[in-house]
Design an enzyme around this catalytic site. Structure first.
Site, mmCIF file in Angstrom:
data_model
loop_
_atom_site.group_PDB
_atom_site.id
_atom_site.type_symbol
_atom_site.label_atom_id
_atom_site.label_comp_id
_atom_site.label_asym_id
_atom_site.label_seq_id
_atom_site.Cartn_x
_atom_site.Cartn_y
_atom_site.Cartn_z
ATOM 1 N N GLU A 37 3.726 90.853 -24.293
ATOM 2 C CA GLU A 37 4.318 89.592 -23.866
ATOM 3 C C GLU A 37 5.440 89.275 -24.854
ATOM 4 O O GLU A 37 5.209 89.286 -26.071
ATOM 5 C CB GLU A 37 3.262 88.481 -23.897
ATOM 6 C CG GLU A 37 3.863 87.162 -23.469
ATOM 7 C CD GLU A 37 2.875 85.994 -23.442
ATOM 8 O OE1 GLU A 37 1.677 86.196 -23.724
ATOM 9 O OE2 GLU A 37 3.339 84.883 -23.149
ATOM 10 N N ARG A 263 -9.508 96.513 -30.975
ATOM 11 C CA ARG A 263 -8.219 96.177 -31.560
ATOM 12 C C ARG A 263 -8.240 96.488 -33.053
ATOM 13 O O ARG A 263 -9.295 96.591 -33.671
ATOM 14 C CB ARG A 263 -7.853 94.714 -31.317
ATOM 15 C CG ARG A 263 -8.810 93.721 -31.940
ATOM 16 C CD ARG A 263 -8.558 92.297 -31.441
ATOM 17 N NE ARG A 263 -7.369 91.709 -32.028
ATOM 18 C CZ ARG A 263 -6.294 91.322 -31.329
ATOM 19 N NH1 ARG A 263 -6.254 91.492 -30.031
ATOM 20 N NH2 ARG A 263 -5.273 90.768 -31.921
ATOM 21 N N LYS A 273 0.054 87.087 -32.962
ATOM 22 C CA LYS A 273 1.410 86.532 -32.897
ATOM 23 C C LYS A 273 1.378 85.018 -33.062
ATOM 24 O O LYS A 273 2.270 84.436 -33.661
ATOM 25 C CB LYS A 273 2.052 86.896 -31.559
ATOM 26 C CG LYS A 273 2.513 88.337 -31.531
ATOM 27 C CD LYS A 273 3.211 88.660 -30.229
ATOM 28 C CE LYS A 273 2.206 88.895 -29.131
ATOM 29 N NZ LYS A 273 2.784 89.377 -27.894
#
Ligand code: ATP
Ligand code: MG
Length: 567
Positions: A37, A263, A273
């Site tokens: 994104e 992850r 982020k």
């Protein structure tokens, strides 16, 4: 990078792909995608995902798309799109002509949503966001149906069209999937598919005021691009039934499947982020590419190499269980790469002047130095030597403790690639008492660093010739956080921003470097002997000489951890 027959270690995703190839599930195709994104810069966690997705495509001679998941106009920006492209390329991966944007599919997604409405699989809900949350129920209680759930197909179609036309304010209505308000998986309790957001989009401008949600967009984008293996992180495991539900309704020609891996988490590091943007906005760091940031651009600026980051991603592997990787392993991998490749030079970070009393005034000579003892084909260079030198202030002590073997009054040491040097006297500033220079002598018979009579010294110091040295600024970095797990919830309610290391940056302005470094270009890397690996900051230009970032120190804590583990 050559694409020929790369073989990486096996992992559970490769096992799945091998199986799919053997059953011809996708007619021999392997198609992956990396779907960021564009709401921030990429970090080292994304590097793991990039290496997995592009790596699989390369290994199986398939394809990997770069797809921007740009469905949230209020958080996304073109700057982020550009930075993502730059970072993926820099890491060594090529999406060729396969750069896509979810926003390119908005029209198709809208049509598919209309199909769902026509099949009574979606409805327009007019509850407020708060009410929707309350109606959803909990893990132990089923949800409640919205009073709008049974609107007629005609009414739903009409409302949805009018949502698109901009007749309603943000939040007035949403489009929801009609699944099951008692479903044990909360995500399946009539999830929102579309919402009204009267916001300018960085690509579609003001064309749309309704935007599709992640769960609707992602699976359909995968299907439209004929992705075979849609690989994402474990937190999306609960979204998989919804991924499949949407595809079951739409029945696309290509049917992708979602697989989840763990992850990357790193000690002393924040990888989100949402949190990294706060460090930038609050001015805790200079920018997204501040060399203390765990972003790909920050690491690049600091001097990490793409080869080392790829090696790191390969080393940590692909697993199905979450874990935290020791940051010492990342640093070890960088060191290993630079050790093999970085030319050695001498640089003095905190200079102390040395005057060699018995060296002739006005004379200088060139001494031969090895560029890289790990790679002798890198050859040698000439380093100028003269009467006045700089050595590291920390390499001298007036009253040395027992274990200090470097220079002290009356003591002899070796100057790297040069001569033996003996300190006669430390000269002090009469006002402050600070040592301002050392008076020394050298032994001309020890040229090259060995005494013909076989006498030994206990230390070898780096140095530079004062008249030949170039000036530089050097920036030293330490961990950005003082806590191994800064994201962990603290009992006192402290957050990651309360664990910022106040000493994460040290700027040294009066460093003296070997003259060959005047030719160094942005991002060139070197080992400053005894001090670590350094690279030229590609961003900062200043009149006083180059700016170097210390990429990593020489001390390898990972090697120690490994050794201790073996005992
Ligand atoms: P963040 O949590 O940092 O905001 P994100 O998951 O929201 O990251 P996206 O842009 O959606 O960021 O991520 C793109 C891809 O990168 C996704 O497939 C995501 O699963 C993957 N990814 C994100 N963070 C990590 C991580 N720490 N380790 C491995 N993969 C990651
Ligand atoms: Mg995300």
């Amino acid at each position: 990078m050559a694409d020929e027959d790369i073989k990486t270690p096996s992992n559970f995703i490769k096992t799945i792909i091998d199986e799919d190839l053997s059953t011809n599930k996708y007619q021999g195709r392997v198609a992956t995608r990396f779907p960021p994104e564009p709401n921030g810069y990429l970090h080292i966690g994304h590097a793991k995902s990039i290496c997995i997705n592009f790596g699989l495509a390369r290994e199986y001679k398939g394809t990997c798309n770069l797809r921007f998941d740009d469905t949230n106009p209020t958080k996304e920006e073109v700057e982020y799109v550009h930075s993502i492209e730059e970072d993926v390329s820099w890491l060594g991966f090529d999406w060729q002509d396969r750069k896509f944007f979810a926003s390119d599919y908005f029209e198709k997604l809208f049509d598919l949503a209309v199909e769902l409405i026509k099949n009574a699989k979606a409805y327009v809900d007019s509850l407020s966001a708060d009410q929707i949350r309350k109606y959803r129920g909990t893990l132990t209680e089923p949800g409640k149906q919205s009073p709008y759930r049974d609107r007629s197909i005609e009414e739903n179609l009409d409302l949805f069209q009018r949502m698109r036309k901009g007749e309603f304010d943000d939040g007035a209505h949403v489009l929801r999937a009609k699944i099951d308000m008692a479903h044990p998986n909360l995500l399946m309790r009539d999830p929102t598919l579309y919402r009204i957001r009267k916001a300018h989009h960085h690509r579609t401008g003001d064309k749309w005021c309704i935007y599709p949600m992640y769960d609707f967009t992602h699976c359909l984008s995968d299907a439209l691009e004929c992705i075979t293996h849609s690989i994402c992180t474990l937190e999306f495991e609960n979204n998989r039934p919804l991924y499949d539900w949407v595809l079951d309704q739409v029945k696309p020609a290509c049917r992708p499947h979602q697989y989840e891996f763990a992850r990357l988490n790193l000690t002393y590091t924040v990888l989100s982020k949402r949190k990294l943007i706060q460090l930038v906005k609050d001015g805790i760091v200079e920018s997204w590419d501040d060399p203390r940031m765990p972003t790909i651009s920050g690491y690049r600026r600091r001097g990490y190499t793409p080869e080392a980051i790829r090696n790191f991603c390969e080393r940590i592997g692909v697993a199905k269980a979450n874990s935290v990787v020791d940051i010492a392993l990342l640093e070890h991998t960088i060191r290993e790469d630079l050790n093999a490749r970085a030319p050695r030079v001498m640089g003095v970070l905190k200079p102390l002047k040395v005057i060699i009393e018995n060296y002739p005034e006005g004379q200088s000579e060139e001494l031969e130095a090895i560029n890289n003892p790990e790679n002798l084909s890198a050859g040698t260079r000439k380093v100028p030597f003269s009467k006045i030198l700089y050595i590291e202030r920390d390499d001298f002590m007036e009253n040395p403790p027992k274990k200090f073997f470097r220079l002290a009054p009356g003591r002899e040491v070796r100057l790297r690639y040069a001569y033996f040097l003996t300190c006669k006297e430390a000269v002090k500033d009469p006002q402050t008492g600070e040592i301002i220079e050392l008076r020394c002598t050298y032994d001309p018979a020890t040229k090259g660093g060995n005494a013909p009579d076989g006498r030994k010294v206990k230390a070898t110091l780096h140095w530079v010739s004062a008249e030949h040295a170039i000036d530089a600024q050097v920036r030293l970095y330490d961990r950005l956080f003082t806590k191994a797990n800064p994201e962990e919830k603290d009992e006192q309610g402290l957050t990651f921003k309360d664990f910022i290391n106040p000493d994460s940056l040290t700027v040294l302005k009066n460093c003296k470097l070997e003259p060959c470094l005047a030719q160094a270009s942005p991002s060139d890397f070197f080992q400053f002997e005894r001090l670590g690996y350094f690279s030229v900051d590609p961003k900062t230009k200043q009149p006083g000489g180059p700016v170097f970032n210390r990429t990593v120190t020489l001390r390898d804590t990972w090697a120690k951890i490994k050794k201790a583990g073996k005992k």
